[in-house]
Design a protein around this motif. Structure first.
Motif, short mmCIF file in Angstrom:
data_model
loop_
_atom_site.label_atom_id
_atom_site.label_comp_id
_atom_site.label_asym_id
_atom_site.label_seq_id
_atom_site.Cartn_x
_atom_site.Cartn_y
_atom_site.Cartn_z
N VAL A 148 0.86 -1.18 0.00
CA VAL A 148 0.00 0.00 0.00
C VAL A 148 0.90 1.24 0.00
CG1 VAL A 148 -1.78 1.31 1.20
CG2 VAL A 148 -1.85 -1.19 1.24
N ASN A 165 -1.85 -1.20 -4.08
CA ASN A 165 -2.88 -0.17 -4.08
C ASN A 165 -2.32 1.11 -3.47
OD1 ASN A 165 -5.41 -1.71 -4.98
ND2 ASN A 165 -4.67 -2.99 -3.28
N ILE A 185 -6.22 1.13 5.38
CA ILE A 185 -4.96 0.49 5.01
C ILE A 185 -4.92 -0.95 5.51
CG2 ILE A 185 -2.46 0.52 5.46
CD1 ILE A 185 -2.68 3.61 5.41
N LEU A 225 -6.90 -3.10 3.22
CA LEU A 225 -6.22 -3.37 1.96
C LEU A 225 -5.12 -4.42 2.11
CD1 LEU A 225 -5.97 0.26 0.53
CD2 LEU A 225 -7.42 -1.59 -0.32
#
Length: 226
Positions: free
Chosen positions: A128, A170, A204, A207
């Motif tokens: 991330v 991401n 976060i 993810l």
């Protein structure tokens, strides 16, 4: 034991991300500038602190070699290191541009480069990166916004390149984060609308979790009302 690597861990958002992962029992490797804030993180149970200049490729490679010696296996990277300097087109100079490019883009690139083969060896994982709302839209300081735009594009490029290694990549796009530093210039109304670091940390963490397995190459707005 699987662990998350967090760069820029000593910052306000970094602290929130470390706390979020520790609350769910994940060990954390905290990478960041040497200093009291990083030392304090490293004193916490389940947190391994590794001081490093994240804008320096050789230093990052050396730091990850230190991580290899720890009793943990990286399962994800959260690259939060970065900087902010205001400046219009007329105000941008070489020092500002180079500094923001190194702190925002280079730090993310070198961390991802070091983490990717380790995640691939594990069988996959998640990366991330921290972009910004201004990377996509709105008035913004020129050097900061464009360096963050490069981070967002980096996420989409890496998502395609690393897909075969089962590594998802991401980016999150914060607007104004409610931090002590930002509160020095925000009006009371702006502070009320700013996004709490803890709220972004939850996104976060999602993810990085197995629940986000179908998501890669995304730029996730975490604007709140700001």
């Amino acid at each position: 034991m699987d662990a998350l690597i967090v760069t820029g861990a000593a910052g306000a958002l970094g602290h929130a991300v470390v706390a979020q992962f520790r609350a769910t029992g994940h060990p954390v490797v905290a990478l960041g500038r040497p200093g009291e804030r990083l030392d304090a993180l490293g004193a916490q149970d389940g947190v391994h602190a590794v001081p490093v200049d994240l804008a320096d490729r050789a230093a990052v490679q050396a730091a990850f070699a230190e991580v290899d010696a720890l009793p943990v296996t990286p399962e994800g990277l959260v690259a939060l290191a970065g900087g902010f300097v205001p400046g219009s087109l007329a105000e941008v100079d070489e020092e500002q541009l180079e500094g923001l490019w190194r702190s925002n883009f280079s730090s993310a690139l070198w961390a991802a480069q070091a983490a990717a083969p380790r995640l691939a060896a594990r069988g996959g994982g998640s990366i991330v990166l921290a972009g910004a709302r201004t990377a996509l839209t709105g008035a913004a300081p020129v050097a900061h916004a464009t360096s963050k735009a490069a981070v967002v594009r980096l996420a989409t490029v890496l998502a395609g390149e690393l897909r075969g290694d089962r590594i998802r990549v991401n980016a999150v796009l914060p607007s104004t984060i409610d931090t002590p530093a930002n509160r020095t210039w925000m009006t009371p109304k702006q502070a009320e609308r700013a996004v709490a670091p803890e709220a972004i940390a939850k996104v976060i963490a999602f993810l990085c979790s197995p629940d986000a397995a179908p998501i890669s190459g995304a730029a996730i707005p975490v604007y709140g009302d700001a």
